[in-house]
Design an enzyme around this catalytic site. Structure first.
Site, PDB file in Angstrom:
ATOM      1  N   HIS A   1       0.816  -1.219   0.000  1.00 43.38           N
ATOM      2  CA  HIS A   1       0.000   0.000   0.000  1.00 43.38           C
ATOM      3  C   HIS A   1       0.851   1.271   0.000  1.00 43.38           C
ATOM      4  O   HIS A   1       0.493   2.265  -0.603  1.00 43.38           O
ATOM      5  CB  HIS A   1      -0.993   0.006   1.182  1.00 43.38           C
ATOM      6  CG  HIS A   1      -0.385   0.355   2.505  1.00 43.38           C
ATOM      7  ND1 HIS A   1       0.347  -0.534   3.250  1.00 43.38           N
ATOM      8  CD2 HIS A   1      -0.403   1.500   3.235  1.00 43.38           C
ATOM      9  CE1 HIS A   1       0.748   0.043   4.370  1.00 43.38           C
ATOM     10  NE2 HIS A   1       0.313   1.286   4.381  1.00 43.38           N
TER      11      HIS A   1
ATOM     12  N   LYS B   1       6.181   5.233  -1.270  1.00 42.29           N
ATOM     13  CA  LYS B   1       7.143   5.884  -0.376  1.00 42.29           C
ATOM     14  C   LYS B   1       8.584   5.520  -0.728  1.00 42.29           C
ATOM     15  O   LYS B   1       9.516   6.164  -0.264  1.00 42.29           O
ATOM     16  CB  LYS B   1       6.849   5.510   1.085  1.00 42.29           C
ATOM     17  CG  LYS B   1       5.603   6.205   1.609  1.00 42.29           C
ATOM     18  CD  LYS B   1       5.429   5.971   3.088  1.00 42.29           C
ATOM     19  CE  LYS B   1       4.219   6.736   3.610  1.00 42.29           C
ATOM     20  NZ  LYS B   1       3.885   6.377   4.991  1.00 42.29           N
TER      21      LYS B   1
ATOM     22  N   HIS C   1       2.669   9.936  -2.451  1.00 45.80           N
ATOM     23  CA  HIS C   1       3.008   8.508  -2.494  1.00 45.80           C
ATOM     24  C   HIS C   1       1.879   7.613  -3.011  1.00 45.80           C
ATOM     25  O   HIS C   1       2.171   6.632  -3.699  1.00 45.80           O
ATOM     26  CB  HIS C   1       3.583   8.017  -1.154  1.00 45.80           C
ATOM     27  CG  HIS C   1       2.575   7.741  -0.083  1.00 45.80           C
ATOM     28  ND1 HIS C   1       2.143   8.702   0.785  1.00 45.80           N
ATOM     29  CD2 HIS C   1       1.909   6.604   0.263  1.00 45.80           C
ATOM     30  CE1 HIS C   1       1.270   8.171   1.611  1.00 45.80           C
ATOM     31  NE2 HIS C   1       1.106   6.892   1.322  1.00 45.80           N
TER      32      HIS C   1
ATOM     33  N   HIS D   1      -5.706   4.373  -0.308  1.00 44.62           N
ATOM     34  CA  HIS D   1      -5.774   4.030   1.125  1.00 44.62           C
ATOM     35  C   HIS D   1      -5.805   5.257   2.035  1.00 44.62           C
ATOM     36  O   HIS D   1      -5.973   5.120   3.242  1.00 44.62           O
ATOM     37  CB  HIS D   1      -4.640   3.082   1.528  1.00 44.62           C
ATOM     38  CG  HIS D   1      -3.266   3.659   1.425  1.00 44.62           C
ATOM     39  ND1 HIS D   1      -2.553   3.709   0.250  1.00 44.62           N
ATOM     40  CD2 HIS D   1      -2.471   4.229   2.353  1.00 44.62           C
ATOM     41  CE1 HIS D   1      -1.386   4.268   0.465  1.00 44.62           C
ATOM     42  NE2 HIS D   1      -1.302   4.615   1.733  1.00 44.62           N
TER      43      HIS D   1
HETATM   44 FE   LIG Z   1       0.188   5.678   2.885  1.00 43.24          FE
HETATM   45 FE   LIG Z   2       0.734   3.153   5.552  1.00 45.18          FE
END
Ligand SMILES: [Fe+2]
Ligand SMILES: [Fe+2]
Length: 395
Positions: free
Chosen positions: A224, A228, A253, A278
């Site tokens: 998820h 990043k 991200h 998310h």
């Molecule tokens: Fe996140």
């Molecule tokens: Fe996260």
């Protein structure tokens, strides 16, 4: 504690290696003439990137490493023709030498090697399933990072194996033991992913989801935050307040992760959707697309709950960890943002004193349950009831 301390001199030209290293690890640098034992004690790996020509510099490195007993954790980056520097490094007991003309990846691999050794040491008393799950997820992340750098296909087989290994580890030791083991990981990003995946597996188990749903949900939790990987650790793990620019970089991200997963191909569409959505909330106050209600799938709703809870429970460079009750209270205050029925089921699960310590295999009824997440169905709208966690306690 930071991952890597770069010891440099005023003639060292390090931007390339420093930039790449600080994208993957928490890094600081110090001039060799200012090196103190405290610098060495506060870092997991020491990279000496200085010519070692001055007696004072050599003495400081020798003293600092000696006092901290850390020579096995040192790497010397030698200039092409720096025979004298290599000899000097060896004479102070630095065993690993990487020539500076070698690819930066060689320095990164040497750093990773030392961190892996440290991780293996801290996990030495853990059950084999836990070690295997943590190590395979670490390998997954290294391979995903390099696949993204090289525009290569994602390691999907390893993704499945890591998801299954996490499920097996939690079956074997219970969620609480899993979380305790994960907390030993040096990387904040890895800790977060392993925790989210652990809570995801437990939540899927608690809802009695099918094996297929559970696998896709755990895979989505593992990937998820993959976006990043494009953001420097120095921003992600910054102890102080973020600048507007840094906050904006972090908020990219989800888009960057979903784009990379789509380009890598073959990831389940729900895994890509989870990477993108998310941080969306039911009331439309999330990002990046400000989705509302029905436009947010049940799998993403579950992941958002697990992700927020995990982040609240984790200690970060800029905040302390919350207790389960405090984290749940905080989330209960997010009115209108989270799916209320899924949140209630998750709350009952994590606050149940028995659940976290149970060790049991997946029930046959769950393994043969109908898929719901992969078909976009809400898990609480189907006939199979949520399990009674107390009934399943085994200790
Ligand atoms: Fe996140
Ligand atoms: Fe996260």
């Amino acid at each position: 504690m930071i991952d890597v301390l770069f010891v440099v001199d005023d003639k060292t030209d390090v931007p390339a290696v420093l930039n790449k290293t600080s994208a993957m690890f928490s890094v600081t640098r110090v001039l060799a003439t200012a090196l103190e034992p405290g610098h060495v004690a506060g870092a997991r790996v020491i990279v000496v990137h200085a010519a070692l020509r001055s007696v004072d510099e050599v003495a400081r490195i020798e003293d600092a490493c000696d006092e901290a007993r850390r020579r096995d954790d040192c790497i010397y980056v030698a200039k092409d023709t720096d025979r004298a520097g290599i000899v000097q490094a060896e004479s102070v007991g630095i065993g690993r030498v990487v020539a500076s003309h070698q690819p930066v990846e060689d320095v990164l691999a040497a750093i990773q090697g030392i961190l892996n050794r440290e991780l293996a040491h801290s996990l030495k008393d853990q059950p084999a399933q836990v070690v295997q799950a943590i190590e395979s997820t670490g390998m997954l992340f290294r391979q995903v990072a390099s696949a993204m750098r090289d525009d290569a296909p994602l390691p999907l087989r390893l993704l499945s194996a890591s998801s299954q290994n996490i499920g097996a580890a939690i079956e074997s030791v219970g969620l609480v033991e899993w979380i305790n083991a994960v907390e030993m990981h040096h990387s904040q990003t890895c800790r977060h992913i392993l925790m989210v995946a652990g809570y995801a597996d437990a939540f899927a188990r608690n809802l009695g989801l099918s094996a297929n749903d559970t696998l896709v949900f755990t895979q989505a939790s593992l990937l998820h935050d993959v976006g990043k990987l494009f953001i420097p650790i120095s921003i992600l793990e910054k102890a102080g307040p973020l600048t507007d620019q840094e906050r904006q970089a972090i908020m990219m991200h989800p888009l960057r992760g979903a784009k990379a997963l789509r380009r890598g191909g073959r990831a389940h569409p729900l895994v890509v959707e989870a990477a993108r959505s998310h941080h969306e909330y039911l009331d439309g106050s999330g990002y990046p697309d400000r989705l509302t209600d029905e436009r947010i799938s049940p799998l993403v709703r579950m992941l958002t709950i697990v992700d927020i809870y995990s982040a609240l429970r984790e200690e970060r460079a800029y905040k302390a960890a919350m207790t389960p009750r405090l984290a749940i209270t905080e989330m209960a205050g997010m009115k209108g943002k989270l799916d209320p029925r899924l949140f209630a089921a998750f709350r009952d699960m994590v606050l149940n004193p028995v659940f976290g310590s149970q060790r049991s295999s997946r029930d046959a009824e769950a393994v043969s349950a109908d898929d719901c997440l992969v078909n976009g169905l809400h898990p609480l709208d189907r006939a199979t009831p949520v399990r009674n966690v107390a009934r399943r306690a085994t200790g």
